[in-house]
Write a protein that holds these residues in place. Structure first.
Motif, short mmCIF file in Angstrom:
data_model
loop_
_atom_site.label_atom_id
_atom_site.label_comp_id
_atom_site.label_asym_id
_atom_site.label_seq_id
_atom_site.Cartn_x
_atom_site.Cartn_y
_atom_site.Cartn_z
N ILE A 146 0.82 -1.21 0.00
CA ILE A 146 0.00 0.00 0.00
C ILE A 146 0.86 1.27 0.00
CG2 ILE A 146 -1.63 1.37 1.37
CD1 ILE A 146 -2.94 -0.84 -0.24
N GLU B 245 0.73 4.12 -3.02
CA GLU B 245 0.49 5.55 -2.84
C GLU B 245 1.56 6.37 -3.55
OE1 GLU B 245 -0.04 6.35 1.37
OE2 GLU B 245 -2.19 6.26 1.00
N SER C 210 -6.79 5.05 2.74
CA SER C 210 -5.40 5.48 2.88
C SER C 210 -5.37 7.01 2.89
CB SER C 210 -4.57 4.95 1.71
OG SER C 210 -4.84 5.71 0.55
#
Length: 763
Positions: A551, A555, A592
């Motif tokens: 993750i 990003e 997120s």
């Protein structure tokens, strides 16, 4: 029972029939496909034969579309509803994507398959399956296959070879079908061009002056002269020729008239108003039956736009359209030349990879137009910070490259001096970025992260230098924005990093994801009241990669929005499936930090949830405390948008950030999730006990539901129950599990929950 030899002959006959019916037959495609499958399935003595074609939905998700099917008597069709002929590859059939792309045949008993795939096929009554991929123009198009529903069958080599042969026949059939459609399209386009196109048609006599007998009316729109003016003035054509083209065009026209050979060339003419028109001119000599020239028939087309496009393409091939900087292609060529020169003269070359920090946040705040303006400003400042002999190029997106060539090495070939000069260049870039940027009245500060790689210290070729520079750039980001790092012999493992990036990008493209769900337990009763959706990345070998490993990189690469959209779509699908079983659970999922700041976040999430028929009140949106406090005013506005849409809000990892109690009171928070760092050993650690007790009192005072994360021991559970914590989750109850296990929990209870709650009561 049919003898193997007889069955083998029947299968070979069915293969021959497929070739005859597909490649030399006629009739509607659908009926021909059904006939082929019927012959094939009956000959193989199987229960079902089918053909699936690949399609993608508007979100890019890969599906299989049933094109044709044959079922033996008593065998139910694949889909009960004839109108329902679509099924996604992910997550149950995800492994087949790589398998079919490799051209491999799948011949397996269903009981040996991975859990999700086995469950899906067992629901259709399948016990054994044999499938082969179909390719059209070297692209994986779909697959053809057999199912055996009555017996667990071991497929023979003859049957496998036969299915491969039929897949080949289908490939040829669909390639020919595609070629016929393309040919029809081309014929339509050609007819349209002749009938409605802008070309000028003309006829010239065979006299010495090559007088024009006829010219079509398009000549006036092309050059500003009427057909009559063109015909009456025999010298008009040579007078309009551009001086640089006149001699060549007249000589070519004379050769055409004297020899009768075709005339073909591109040249420039002056329009009546003085501007230049590029034309493509072709003419052929038409002869009578004795071969005597009668006239010259020609076609003249305005190709000015094409010429301008060619000039523009030539420029863009080596320059970036947005910034005007040299392109990656030019950078690669000059880097190769610089390395060759450095080898001859024992010199050094530096490559600096430059990445704009948090550029996606700039796009989210200012829009793409504002983002483009920021990139132009960065490009200008990179030019200002570089020497005339340095090269600055745009790699793509928010990344740039700098080439510093002909760096002198110290005595004995030492690289220290070259490294110092490269670092000085990076420092000049840092200094150039210090001044604020104003975009549409908004003042902001832009910083860049940089990675430096040097030849011959870090790599001996252009690709290696760029890989190491990029890896060093990513490493510099770990220390915060606006920094740089110097590679040293690939110390940052650039190859592994870039391989991981490549695998991640491919996973996003093929949607190799699945969701596991961790139960949320009511601590007083041990009852499961909700689940938290947690994404997993499924590698081709079946390995599951946890989100903590990919993750953060997603990003960085700007892929998190696509992954986040998939998560919302998937949990809506899953909730629909559970509701059909009368299972009503609150589903939580994490946002997120970058997702949280998307400008249209609330609309995107709510639209998918409402379209899926899911009650927003059954969805818990979780954001971390640090995300909420990064920009409290804006965070508060976003949270209220989500809350007004009916969604419930949770603050995750509470206690790890810097929450202001006044801010927390103003935010529409329904659930306060206490971080596992405080829950761990809370029953034995006095400090942790005091902190968690304070959190629970705070939540009660604010009217929030409390949820403790990471409960792993009976002692921790007993403490939380005593302090009246309402909800909890952790390995004491259950690890995150596939969705089918949640069904078992819903009807039979979470085995660990009731047992551990009873133990905690005794404690």
């Amino acid at each position: 029972m049919e003898a193997p030899a007889a069955r083998g002959e029947a299968v070979l006959g069915a293969v021959a029939f497929s070739a005859e019916r597909l490649l030399r037959g006629d009739g509607e495609t659908a009926s021909r496909l059904r006939e082929v499958l019927a012959h094939l399935g009956a000959a193989a003595g199987t229960d079902r034969a089918y053909l699936f074609q690949n399609v993608r939905d508007p979100q890019g998700r890969l599906w299989m579309d049933l094109r044709a099917e044959w079922d033996a008597p008593g065998i139910a069709p694949i889909f009960d509803d004839p109108g329902n002929h679509l099924h996604p590859y992910a997550p149950a059939f995800i492994r087949r994507i790589d398998l079919y792309w490799r051209g491999d045949v799948l011949a397996e008993a269903v009981r040996t398959m991975p859990d999700l795939e086995r469950a899906a096929l067992e629901a259709e009554g399948v016990r054994s399956t044999l499938t082969a991929p179909v390719f059209v123009r070297e692209e994986w198009w779909g697959y053809v296959g057999f199912d055996d529903c009555t017996d667990e069958r071991a497929w023979s080599e003859a049957e496998i070879d036969a299915l491969r042969a039929v897949a080949g026949n289908l490939s040829v059939f669909f390639e020919r079908e595609l070629a016929e459609r393309m040919q029809a399209l081309q014929e339509d386009r050609y007819r349209s061009m002749i009938e409605y196109g802008p070309a000028v048609s003309y006829i010239d006599a065979t006299d010495d002056q090559a007088s024009t007998i006829f010219i079509s009316p398009q000549i006036e729109s092309m050059l500003g002269y009427s057909p009559m003016e063109w015909i009456e003035d025999g010298e008009l054509w040579p007078k309009l020729l551009h001086p640089d083209d006149r001699a060549r065009a007249i000589a070519e026209n004379e050769r055409h008239n004297e020899t009768g050979e075709p005339f073909r060339m591109e040249y420039r003419l002056f329009h009546r108003d003085g501007h230049i028109v590029w034309v493509h001119d072709e003419a052929r000599m038409m002869r009578d039956e004795r071969g005597v020239p009668r006239f010259s028939h020609g076609v003249m087309m305005d190709i000015s736009d094409r010429k301008r496009s060619e000039e523009n393409v030539a420029f863009l091939a080596y320059h970036d359209e947005l910034t005007g900087l040299p392109s990656r292609s030019m950078f690669d060529e000059l880097l190769e030349l610089s390395i060759s020169r450095a080898r001859r003269h024992d010199a050094a070359v530096a490559v600096i990879a430059v990445d704009v920090d948090d550029f996606r946040l700039v796009n989210d705040s200012l829009g793409h137009t504002g983002g483009d303006e920021v990139l132009r400003v960065v490009a200008d400042r990179l030019r200002e910070a570089s020497r005339e002999t340095d090269l600055v190029a745009r790699r793509g997106g928010d990344q740039f490259l700098m080439l510093i060539a002909d760096l002198e090495r110290d005595a004995g070939g030492d690289m220290e001096g070259a490294v110092v000069r490269a670092e000085a260049a990076a420092q000049r870039v840092k200094d150039a970025m210090l001044a604020p940027v104003t975009i549409d009245g908004t003042e902001l500060y832009v910083s860049v992260s940089m990675g430096i790689s040097l030849f011959p210290q870090d790599a001996d070729d252009a690709n290696g230098l760029q890989r190491n520079a990029e890896a060093a750039m990513y490493e510099s980001k770990k220390s915060g924005p606006a920094g740089y790092a110097v590679s040293s012999n690939g110390a940052f493992d650039s190859s592994a990093k870039l391989q991981f990036v490549t695998r991640l990008r491919k996973a996003v493209d093929t949607q190799r994801w699945t969701l596991h769900y961790q139960p949320v337990i009511e601590l007083e009763t041990g009852r499961m009241v909700g689940v938290e959706a947690l994404i997993r990345w499924i590698e081709p070998d079946g390995t599951m990669v946890p989100p903590i490993e990919f993750i953060p990189l997603a990003e960085e690469l700007g892929l998190i929005e696509l992954i986040g959209d998939w998560v919302v779509r998937e949990l809506v699908y899953q909730s629909q499936a559970w509701r059909e079983l009368d299972i009503g659970l609150e589903i939580g999922f994490n946002l997120s930090p970058r997702q949280f700041w998307q400008p249209d976040l609330s609309d995107r999430i709510l639209q998918r949830i409402v379209d899926g028929g899911l009650d927003p009140a059954q969805v818990l949106v979780e954001i971390t405390e640090s995300s909420a406090m990064m920009d409290p005013d804006r965070a508060q506005e976003i949270l209220w948008d989500l809350h007004r849409g009916g969604l419930r809000i949770a603050i995750d990892d509470f206690g790890t950030g810097y929450s202001s109690l006044s801010r927390l009171r103003e935010m529409p928070v329904d659930v306060l999730k206490i971080d596992r760092a405080f829950v761990s050993n809370v029953g034995a650690d006095d400090q942790s006990a005091s902190i968690v007790g304070a959190f629970l009192e705070l939540a009660r005072g604010l009217g929030m539901t409390t949820l403790a994360e990471g409960i792993e021991t009976v002692e921790e559970l007993a403490f939380l129950r005593e302090r009246e914590c309402m909800l909890g989750q952790g390995f004491l109850f259950s690890k995150p599990v596939p969705p089918e296990e949640i069904i078992a929990y819903a009807f039979g209870g979470v085995p660990g929950a009731s047992k551990q709650v009873s133990s905690a009561e005794r404690t």
